[in-house]
Design an enzyme around this catalytic site. Structure first.
Site, PDB file in Angstrom:
ATOM      1  N   HIS A   1       2.261  13.635  41.646  1.00  0.00           N
ATOM      2  CA  HIS A   1       2.480  14.253  40.432  1.00  0.00           C
ATOM      3  C   HIS A   1       3.800  13.496  39.976  1.00  0.00           C
ATOM      4  O   HIS A   1       4.659  13.534  40.600  1.00  0.00           O
ATOM      5  CB  HIS A   1       2.437  15.651  40.830  1.00  0.00           C
TER       6      HIS A   1
ATOM      7  N   THR B   1      -4.051  19.513  34.419  1.00  0.00           N
ATOM      8  CA  THR B   1      -4.910  19.866  35.737  1.00  0.00           C
ATOM      9  C   THR B   1      -5.553  21.147  35.309  1.00  0.00           C
ATOM     10  O   THR B   1      -6.964  20.846  35.827  1.00  0.00           O
ATOM     11  CB  THR B   1      -3.861  20.274  36.809  1.00  0.00           C
TER      12      THR B   1
ATOM     13  N   ASP C   1      -7.789  13.764  37.762  1.00  0.00           N
ATOM     14  CA  ASP C   1      -7.764  14.722  36.955  1.00  0.00           C
ATOM     15  C   ASP C   1      -7.360  14.082  35.514  1.00  0.00           C
ATOM     16  O   ASP C   1      -7.725  14.725  34.628  1.00  0.00           O
ATOM     17  CB  ASP C   1      -6.929  16.049  37.155  1.00  0.00           C
ATOM     18  N   HIS C   2      -6.241  13.359  35.431  1.00  0.00           N
ATOM     19  CA  HIS C   2      -5.920  12.750  34.209  1.00  0.00           C
ATOM     20  C   HIS C   2      -5.082  11.602  34.606  1.00  0.00           C
ATOM     21  O   HIS C   2      -4.709  11.356  35.768  1.00  0.00           O
ATOM     22  CB  HIS C   2      -4.967  13.977  33.450  1.00  0.00           C
TER      23      HIS C   2
ATOM     24  N   GLU D   1      -4.791  14.192  42.310  1.00  0.00           N
ATOM     25  CA  GLU D   1      -3.667  14.306  41.573  1.00  0.00           C
ATOM     26  C   GLU D   1      -3.179  12.909  40.551  1.00  0.00           C
ATOM     27  O   GLU D   1      -2.935  12.089  41.224  1.00  0.00           O
ATOM     28  CB  GLU D   1      -2.397  14.992  42.022  1.00  0.00           C
TER      29      GLU D   1
HETATM   30  C1  GP9 Z   1       0.367  22.772  40.032  1.00  0.00           C
HETATM   31  C2  GP9 Z   1      -0.500  21.584  39.580  1.00  0.00           C
HETATM   32  C3  GP9 Z   1      -0.035  20.543  38.440  1.00  0.00           C
HETATM   33  O1  GP9 Z   1      -0.102  23.745  40.367  1.00  0.00           O
HETATM   34  O2  GP9 Z   1      -1.787  21.795  39.813  1.00  0.00           O
HETATM   35  O3  GP9 Z   1      -0.473  20.752  37.246  1.00  0.00           O
HETATM   36  P1  GP9 Z   1      -0.358  19.528  36.162  1.00  0.00           P
HETATM   37  O4  GP9 Z   1       1.051  19.762  35.966  1.00  0.00           O
HETATM   38  O5  GP9 Z   1      -0.873  18.259  36.701  1.00  0.00           O
HETATM   39  O6  GP9 Z   1      -1.072  19.977  34.907  1.00  0.00           O
HETATM   40 MN    MN Z   2      -2.645  17.245  37.364  1.00  0.00          MN
END
Ligand code: GP9
Ligand code: MN
Length: 437
Positions: free
Chosen positions: A204, A87, A263-264, A38
């Site tokens: 996150h 995500t 992911d980003h 993440e």
């Molecule tokens: C929540 C998680 C976060 O289930 O996958 O997503 P994001 O905020 O990074 O798009």
């Molecule tokens: Mn994410």
């Protein structure tokens, strides 16, 4: 309408690239384990955080060891390509080799209704794989529960499969270490070969410190988002290390291919000038080129026992993941609608589209009308005619790739074409409650 699929097919015919024969099938019949890191940016790799006492501490020693392992094909110029779906857009890219939409989240908008030809459906049809997604958060977040059914994903382990208590969770779900620990019991029961993905959440935004798990100093820029990013990234690193140990204990390690990806971005562009000094950069000269380079994320394909790993420098992005993976697993992709190209192919297309239409290529990095030399980072002040022509061609390629992706999703074009041998799936046949009970 139905005729639009022809434009897509023509594009696919023109852009398809043959697999590299040295890589095709090297992971045939292995289990696939995607590890979603993440908000993890490439700059964390090998990064040493300087502490106030002048010590240098490695933030992510385990992930770094995987990056340099001789069983890992690592990439140093791999970019995320997500839009507002964050995500979930990264999932769209990895599962389908399609982009998210230009506005909002594609999972939310079309996930429930569309026809997909996802990794799960391709591998299920071609190689009898079982697919499973693991995520310690409510299943409806990003409309995953519905979207996964449309994508023919066999199992989805969401919050209900974990001890989802206040103590074990942060805002976005299960703390990573507990998440991995509790996931293994399900993973062990899956029929092999399986195709799986583990979506972590602890690293996150806004990187909340979980006192019990703080094992690393924060940075000292004064922006708590940046400062704590290193602390939560370190926790994620430890969680990944523990998961590798679980895989070995469960006897699943040797016959798997483990793909780690970011992911980003975790630090947004608006904070990059504060981050700059930590990267030995001058905030005064920070440019949109620097912002673009910070969109690099890890992409590491770990294949135990292969021994020919290296750090690959070709440019690529998340859209390229699925064609790359399928070829490693020995699956031909000529008939599939995949918008990316195999990273190992001789003719891999190294132009990397961002969701907003800007892009990076090995030669040029383009942000609106600004053109930078990708190698030096210098702004090209008065671009020569031939530079402008080259850039226009690249811009057109990028815009075609993005707009075809948009029309596939918004017009549900995949319902008009089924590759030979593809077993079509019905979302109504999937139920994610009481699995492996
Ligand atoms: C929540 C998680 C976060 O289930 O996958 O997503 P994001 O905020 O990074 O798009
Ligand atoms: Mn994410």
């Amino acid at each position: 309408d139905e005729s639009d699929i022809e434009g897509v097919m023509n594009y696919i015919d023109e852009h398809f690239t043959e697999a590299n024969p040295e890589m095709f099938g090297i992971a045939e019949d292995r289990n696939v384990i995607y590890l979603h890191l993440e908000s993890f940016q490439q700059f964390l790799i090998d990064y040493q955080l300087e502490t106030e006492t002048g010590e240098s501490l490695e933030v992510t020693p385990f992930i770094n060891s995987i990056y340099h392992d001789n069983d890992t094909q690592s990439f140093s110029n791999f970019f995320h390509q997500v839009g507002q779906g964050k995500t979930s857009d990264s999932e769209m890219l990895l599962e389908n080799s399609l982009f998210g939409l230009s506005q909002g989240g594609a999972f939310t908008q079309v996930g429930e209704s569309n026809t997909f030809q996802s990794a799960s459906q391709i591998l299920g049809s071609e190689k009898n794989y079982t697919s499973a997604m693991f995520h310690g958060n409510v299943g409806s977040f990003w409309n995953r529960d519905n979207t996964y059914k449309s994508m023919g994903i066999d199992y989805f382990f969401d919050d209900e499969y974990y001890s989802f208590t206040e103590e074990n969770t942060l805002e976005y779900g299960m703390k990573d270490k507990i998440f991995f620990k509790e996931s293994v019991q399900y993973l062990e029961q899956l029929p092999q070969p399986f195709y799986s993905k583990f979506i972590t959440v602890s690293n996150h935004f806004p990187y909340p410190l979980d006192e019990a798990n703080v094992d690393f100093p924060a940075a000292t820029t004064g922006d708590s988002t940046i400062d704590n990013y290193f602390v939560t990234a370190h926790y994620l690193d430890q969680a990944i290390e523990e998961f590798f140990a679980y895989l070995k204990d469960a006897g699943l390690y040797d016959n798997s291919i483990i793909v780690l990806y970011g992911d980003h971005y975790g630090i947004s562009n608006s904070r990059n000038e504060t981050l700059a000094p930590l990267l030995d950069k001058d905030p005064e000269t920070w440019s949109s080129y620097d912002n673009a380079m910070l969109q690099k994320v890890p992409y590491m394909i770990h294949i135990p026992g292969t021994g020919n790993g290296k750090i690959n420098t070709q440019y690529g992005g998340q859209v390229d993941s699925l064609p790359t993976l399928l070829h490693l697993l020995g699956v031909e992709t000529k008939d599939n609608i995949l918008l990316g190209t195999d990273l190992f192919s001789e003719n891999h297309d190294q132009t990397v589209a961002f969701r907003d239409g800007n892009f990076v290529s090995p030669k040029y990095t383009v942000d609106g009308s600004s053109i930078y030399d990708t190698e030096t980072g210098e702004l090209i002040e008065d671009p020569a005619e031939e530079v402008l022509a080259e850039v226009e061609q690249l811009r057109e390629d990028v815009s075609t790739q993005l707009s075809l992706s948009d029309s596939i999703l918004t017009s549900d074009l995949l319902r008009f074409y089924t590759p030979e041998g593809m077993i079509t799936t019905d979302p109504a046949d999937y139920d994610y409650r009481d699995q492996l009970a």
